[in-house]
Design a protein around this motif. Sequence first.
Motif, PDB file in Angstrom:
ATOM      1  N   ARG A 589       0.828  -1.203   0.000  1.00 44.74           N
ATOM      2  CA  ARG A 589       0.000   0.000   0.000  1.00 44.74           C
ATOM      3  C   ARG A 589       0.872   1.266   0.000  1.00 44.74           C
ATOM      4  NH1 ARG A 589      -4.092   0.161   4.878  1.00 44.74           N
ATOM      5  NH2 ARG A 589      -4.799  -1.744   3.825  1.00 44.74           N
ATOM      6  N   CYS A 590       1.960   1.241   0.760  1.00 44.27           N
ATOM      7  CA  CYS A 590       2.830   2.422   0.869  1.00 44.27           C
ATOM      8  C   CYS A 590       3.604   2.690  -0.413  1.00 44.27           C
ATOM      9  CB  CYS A 590       3.816   2.242   2.021  1.00 44.27           C
ATOM     10  SG  CYS A 590       3.048   2.284   3.657  1.00 44.27           S
ATOM     11  N   THR A 591       3.972   1.646  -1.127  1.00 39.86           N
ATOM     12  CA  THR A 591       4.788   1.817  -2.334  1.00 39.86           C
ATOM     13  C   THR A 591       3.959   1.863  -3.603  1.00 39.86           C
ATOM     14  OG1 THR A 591       5.097  -0.596  -2.412  1.00 39.86           O
ATOM     15  CG2 THR A 591       6.796   0.712  -1.306  1.00 39.86           C
ATOM     16  N   GLY A 592       2.643   1.749  -3.485  1.00 43.15           N
ATOM     17  CA  GLY A 592       1.785   1.773  -4.653  1.00 43.15           C
ATOM     18  C   GLY A 592       1.525   3.182  -5.142  1.00 43.15           C
ATOM     19  N   THR A 593       0.490   3.298  -5.955  1.00 41.62           N
ATOM     20  CA  THR A 593       0.133   4.588  -6.531  1.00 41.62           C
ATOM     21  C   THR A 593      -1.235   5.069  -6.069  1.00 41.62           C
ATOM     22  OG1 THR A 593      -0.784   3.463  -8.477  1.00 41.62           O
ATOM     23  CG2 THR A 593       1.516   4.190  -8.592  1.00 41.62           C
ATOM     24  N   GLY A 594      -1.828   4.358  -5.123  1.00 38.99           N
ATOM     25  CA  GLY A 594      -3.158   4.721  -4.660  1.00 38.99           C
ATOM     26  C   GLY A 594      -3.140   5.906  -3.711  1.00 38.99           C
ATOM     27  N   PRO A 595      -4.295   6.245  -3.169  1.00 34.57           N
ATOM     28  CA  PRO A 595      -4.385   7.406  -2.264  1.00 34.57           C
ATOM     29  C   PRO A 595      -3.683   7.188  -0.930  1.00 34.57           C
ATOM     30  CG  PRO A 595      -6.483   6.226  -2.358  1.00 34.57           C
ATOM     31  CD  PRO A 595      -5.616   5.615  -3.403  1.00 34.57           C
ATOM     32  N   ASN A 596      -3.384   5.924  -0.589  1.00 24.48           N
ATOM     33  CA  ASN A 596      -2.733   5.634   0.684  1.00 24.48           C
ATOM     34  C   ASN A 596      -1.223   5.463   0.553  1.00 24.48           C
ATOM     35  OD1 ASN A 596      -5.554   3.662   0.767  1.00 24.48           O
ATOM     36  ND2 ASN A 596      -5.360   5.363   2.188  1.00 24.48           N
ATOM     37  N   ALA A 597      -0.683   5.744  -0.621  1.00 26.41           N
ATOM     38  CA  ALA A 597       0.755   5.586  -0.849  1.00 26.41           C
ATOM     39  C   ALA A 597       1.533   6.691  -0.143  1.00 26.41           C
ATOM     40  CB  ALA A 597       1.056   5.599  -2.345  1.00 26.41           C
ATOM     41  N   LEU A 598       2.781   6.362   0.207  1.00 28.28           N
ATOM     42  CA  LEU A 598       3.645   7.346   0.847  1.00 28.28           C
ATOM     43  C   LEU A 598       4.050   8.439  -0.142  1.00 28.28           C
ATOM     44  CD1 LEU A 598       6.101   5.151   2.975  1.00 28.28           C
ATOM     45  CD2 LEU A 598       4.056   6.345   3.729  1.00 28.28           C
ATOM     46  N   THR A 599       4.488   9.561   0.390  1.00 29.82           N
ATOM     47  CA  THR A 599       4.996  10.652  -0.436  1.00 29.82           C
ATOM     48  C   THR A 599       6.276  10.204  -1.127  1.00 29.82           C
ATOM     49  OG1 THR A 599       4.066  12.285   1.085  1.00 29.82           O
ATOM     50  CG2 THR A 599       5.816  13.032  -0.400  1.00 29.82           C
ATOM     51  N   LYS A 600       6.355  10.464  -2.417  1.00 28.30           N
ATOM     52  CA  LYS A 600       7.520  10.048  -3.199  1.00 28.30           C
ATOM     53  C   LYS A 600       8.230  11.285  -3.748  1.00 28.30           C
ATOM     54  CE  LYS A 600       5.499   5.623  -4.666  1.00 28.30           C
ATOM     55  NZ  LYS A 600       4.253   5.759  -3.908  1.00 28.30           N
ATOM     56  N   LEU A 601       9.523  11.385  -3.472  1.00 25.50           N
ATOM     57  CA  LEU A 601      10.348  12.460  -4.019  1.00 25.50           C
ATOM     58  C   LEU A 601      10.937  12.011  -5.349  1.00 25.50           C
ATOM     59  CD1 LEU A 601      12.354  13.661  -0.876  1.00 25.50           C
ATOM     60  CD2 LEU A 601      10.317  14.704  -1.860  1.00 25.50           C
TER      61      LEU A 601
END
Length: 776
Positions: A589-601
């Motif tokens: 879930r954190c590494t996906g692209t959904g609304p619950n994904a973590l912030t990605k720089l």
Amino acid sequence: MSYYKRIHGIRPIPLLNQYLQPTDPPAGADKKHLSLFARVLERRNAQLKELTDLGLSTLWSYIIDENKPTGKDIQRFLKKLPNKKPIERQQYISAVLYFLINNFHKSIDSTKTQQTRKESLGKVHFLLECFDIAFTDHEEEKAAKEAEKKRKEQELADIERKKQNAKLRALYGSAKEATNRENEGAKEATTPESTTETTQTKETKQEAINNASEMGSAFSKSSAPQEPGMAAEDAIEILDSDDEMEEVVQPAKTAPSAKSTAKPAASSSPTKPGASTTSSGTTASEKPKATESQKVTSGAKDTMTAQQREKEYKKSLASAEKKKETQVIVSSMKPKLWKAVPIHLKSARSQTISMLQDVKPVGVGHGSLTYSSSLEEDRVVRNVSFMQGFHTTEEESSYMDGPALSDIHARYQKWDPFWEVLHDFSLANYSGHQVGYKTSKILNPPKKAHAILSALHMQPNLQSCTNDILGIRPFSKKDGDVRMFLRALPLVVPEKYRKLKSDSHMWPKGTFIQFNGRRMLPIQRKQQSHDATLWKGLCHMLDMSNDAKTAIQNNTPLSNLQVTTKEAEQYNFQLALMKYVTPATLFKRCTGTGPNALTKLSVEEGKALIRQNLESKELVGIDDSDDEDDALDESDIYLTCSLLCPVKMSAMGVPVRGKKCKHIQCFDLDSYIKGNNIVCGGRWKCTICEDFVALQDLMIDGFMAKILEGCRKDVSSSRDKVEIYSNGTWKLLEENRLRYNKKRSSGGGDDVPDSKKMKTDGEPVVMEIIDSDDDD
């Protein structure tokens, strides 16, 4: 300026004579740094002289603002001047350079305090930044004026070209009419008289073409450059009223004939061997050269390269900072917002509950501690009274609503992402509004030490989820496993706890729980025998799944949950049916692209943060436009990071760090999730800076991920360090390089190269200057 003039032969910069003469450099200053600073001064002086009066005035008014770092110093020193301010253009320039030189000398003076040197260096950076802004504005204004001038010249050229095109169209029209008359005459040419008329018509047509050729030659010479040796007729273009290319008129090539009585004035030049013909009729070798305006534009792009890089850096940095402020919810459950109960509906009444004996459990390995984990003697059954509802004072209120209730539930969700609430039994209906429960101060508490100070009474309606509760199975740590838990959180986290543990579940001191007349035994903090004021230990949520099943099977309409504590601070209690989320599901879930994904720089945003990190250090490098051996390069300014996760001691898979962490070093996301699945004292603690970081407050560093992608196969326990430079480049160090350097330097000699002393992780401070004009 006499010092810089004496040792470097630099042309002197007048500085208001005796009133504002800068001090000489400190005795222990490095001459290499002074030499580089002298060149910086000369270039900055030249930039200031290029500024217009308006630009110089704007710069001056900005740096003397009292709210700016240099404002108060400038206001104080200007009092020494006879006129209390500069009155000539050169005096403004001299005054600005005076403060730049003085602050630089203070920043490298080892006799000054660390704080003074740091403040002076900050003022140097501020002045250089102001120079950059003023000069950039000046260049943009200059370019705008040049563009406006060229635009007007182009408009005049366009008007002249339209006039020439009108003349060409008129000549072309007369030639076309002659051709039409010739064609009509050819059909009726049956007598010698008609043959003579046809010949005369051809002569008229050819004369018109020749005239057009002469006009086209004159126009092409004045409007567009030509290849050497190209005939004028070859460049004639016929344009319509919209100035679009319509046709290219060239003298026709005809075979020799006895009937031809007229020849063109000039013939077309032959096509060069090997040249391809374009669709407009001209050859590739005849394409016009770049105009002077195109050359100027190209040169402007070359000179703007460094400025564009600076703009891209600032843009990426702003984007990264914005992402760091974004709020992410890892849980799949949307946070709820509760409305506040209107004041006129709030009331409270006295509530009395009967608490069972607090004795020492038998056969459960609890030692000499009671059910409340206290050391006191067995407590007999006693009644406890408190106010149930909304009281006029918060400490005596047992309900909570509105933003306070929303905030406490958001904290549960944030710090325990492994359990998601399916149904909350700890919400009561109060005058049509949902409210939560919190411990309330008891009435007339006993004066003896460690007595009961607060209590809570809850009546959950378990019958509303009968099927879900009866369907609870033994916990198998699988995705979707359902359990019923009771947990608690303090409404206000004491400052001493902020540094000891994360904001996850914690029982109040001396918590005693009874459910439907049965004592419960939670795992909680224990009272210490050597100091009765200390309570230490871990707090686990209380699993009440089996107790809830029993209540359903006994057909209990409303269960009774009572709690007493030995702590005056208020706590919220939540009894809820929850489902389990495995670490693997959370990672996906954190590494996906959904609304619950973590912030990605992104890669560029990661580079920008690293550059900001380097520039925020007290160590700053010099980069000047002169390519000399003594000038420092961007490769001399770097930081060192490890590509190993400090938890699993292997190459990181997904590199992350906290949004508020000040370090660049990352750790592995998968290891962080799995390691915090177990309740422990260091739960949700950053392995680098040891601050507490919730899962949703992490961000994935795209730049570190890019580095790992390029050298993951080469990373090992003996080769894990990477040097990252301020210009965004990086280098994987050889095996044990840092370790061997430490051993050599520990022998008493200073064998470490000067460039390596610039590493920002060290304690010693090396003061140098940034010249942000030269980022290359």
